[in-house]
Design an enzyme around this catalytic site. Sequence first.
Site, PDB file in Angstrom:
ATOM      1  N   HIS A 227      -1.518   2.646  -5.825  1.00  0.00           N
ATOM      2  CA  HIS A 227      -2.413   1.515  -6.692  1.00  0.00           C
ATOM      3  C   HIS A 227      -3.632   2.564  -6.241  1.00  0.00           C
ATOM      4  O   HIS A 227      -4.090   3.598  -6.421  1.00  0.00           O
ATOM      5  CB  HIS A 227      -2.213   0.290  -5.417  1.00  0.00           C
ATOM      6  CG  HIS A 227      -2.813   0.816  -4.091  1.00  0.00           C
ATOM      7  ND1 HIS A 227      -1.642   1.584  -3.069  1.00  0.00           N
ATOM      8  CD2 HIS A 227      -3.418   0.806  -2.806  1.00  0.00           C
ATOM      9  CE1 HIS A 227      -2.289   2.290  -1.931  1.00  0.00           C
ATOM     10  NE2 HIS A 227      -3.530   0.887  -2.143  1.00  0.00           N
TER      11      HIS A 227
ATOM     12  N   HIS B 279     -11.612   9.323 -10.480  1.00  0.00           N
ATOM     13  CA  HIS B 279     -10.460   9.434 -11.059  1.00  0.00           C
ATOM     14  C   HIS B 279     -10.037  10.530 -10.643  1.00  0.00           C
ATOM     15  O   HIS B 279      -8.771  11.676 -11.036  1.00  0.00           O
ATOM     16  CB  HIS B 279     -10.624   9.612 -12.915  1.00  0.00           C
ATOM     17  CG  HIS B 279     -11.144   8.557 -13.423  1.00  0.00           C
ATOM     18  ND1 HIS B 279     -12.201   7.490 -13.456  1.00  0.00           N
ATOM     19  CD2 HIS B 279     -10.350   6.927 -14.311  1.00  0.00           C
ATOM     20  CE1 HIS B 279     -12.324   6.961 -13.697  1.00  0.00           C
ATOM     21  NE2 HIS B 279     -11.154   6.247 -14.457  1.00  0.00           N
TER      22      HIS B 279
ATOM     23  N   GLU C 230     -13.122   0.008   0.255  1.00  0.00           N
ATOM     24  CA  GLU C 230     -11.551   0.039  -0.009  1.00  0.00           C
ATOM     25  C   GLU C 230     -11.784  -1.126  -0.879  1.00  0.00           C
ATOM     26  O   GLU C 230     -11.220  -1.519  -2.457  1.00  0.00           O
ATOM     27  CB  GLU C 230     -10.640   0.308   0.687  1.00  0.00           C
ATOM     28  CG  GLU C 230      -9.807   1.064  -0.356  1.00  0.00           C
ATOM     29  CD  GLU C 230      -8.200   0.997   0.891  1.00  0.00           C
ATOM     30  OE1 GLU C 230      -7.494   2.261   1.282  1.00  0.00           O
ATOM     31  OE2 GLU C 230      -7.870  -0.131   1.544  1.00  0.00           O
TER      32      GLU C 230
ATOM     33  N   HIS D   7      -8.299   1.701  -6.799  1.00  0.00           N
ATOM     34  CA  HIS D   7      -9.199   0.913  -5.787  1.00  0.00           C
ATOM     35  C   HIS D   7     -10.653   1.353  -6.743  1.00  0.00           C
ATOM     36  O   HIS D   7     -10.597   2.610  -7.174  1.00  0.00           O
ATOM     37  CB  HIS D   7      -9.377   1.062  -4.106  1.00  0.00           C
ATOM     38  CG  HIS D   7      -8.647   0.808  -3.911  1.00  0.00           C
ATOM     39  ND1 HIS D   7      -8.341  -0.381  -3.171  1.00  0.00           N
ATOM     40  CD2 HIS D   7      -7.718   1.881  -2.234  1.00  0.00           C
ATOM     41  CE1 HIS D   7      -7.099  -0.743  -2.477  1.00  0.00           C
ATOM     42  NE2 HIS D   7      -6.737   0.819  -2.234  1.00  0.00           N
TER      43      HIS D   7
ATOM     44  N   CYS E 239       1.178  -1.282   0.223  1.00  0.00           N
ATOM     45  CA  CYS E 239       0.112  -0.061   0.289  1.00  0.00           C
ATOM     46  C   CYS E 239       1.235   1.329  -0.450  1.00  0.00           C
ATOM     47  O   CYS E 239       0.206   2.620  -0.470  1.00  0.00           O
ATOM     48  CB  CYS E 239      -1.313  -0.135   1.091  1.00  0.00           C
ATOM     49  SG  CYS E 239      -2.211  -1.461   1.317  1.00  0.00           S
TER      50      CYS E 239
END
EC number: 4.-.-.-
Length: 136
Positions: A28, A75, A126, A30, A24
Site C-alpha cells: 500500500h 516514489h 502517515e 501513503h 498494512c
Amino acid sequence: MPWKLSTEFTFDSAHTIVGYDGPCGRLHGHTYRVRLELQSGRLRPSAHVKRNIMVADYRTLKWAKKDVEAGGLDHAYLNDIAELGDDTTAEVIAQFIHCHTLQRVREALEAGDDGADLQLKVTVWETPDSACEYWE
C-alpha cells in the site's frame, strides 16, 4: 537555543509492513508529510552564502522530498531501502529521516564545526491524522 528552523514537505511512497496481521501487511502507499525542526545556538554559512546567517540551508533539509532516483524517498518502495528493509513503520521512517538529515547538515558545515549544538526533531504523518515524532 535562540534559533529554530522549520520546514515541511510531502513525498509519496509505497511499503509493506512484513509480518503485520492486517491490511498494512499488504502493499500500500501513503502521501507522507514531514516536518523538520532544527535548532541551533548559532548561525552558520551554507554552500550558497558564505556569511553566518543560517541555521541550515532549506535545500539540505529537504533531501527526502527528491525522487528516489535522485537520492530521496519520493516514489520509492520503502522496503527496497536497505536501512529500512521490512521495518517501514512511521517510527522507523522518522528515525531514518532524522539520521540522514543530520548527516547531510553536518557534511555541509565548514571544517572544524562538528555541529554539536544542532538539535533536530522530525515529525512524519502517515495519514492526515496519524503522526510520529522523533528526536534525540
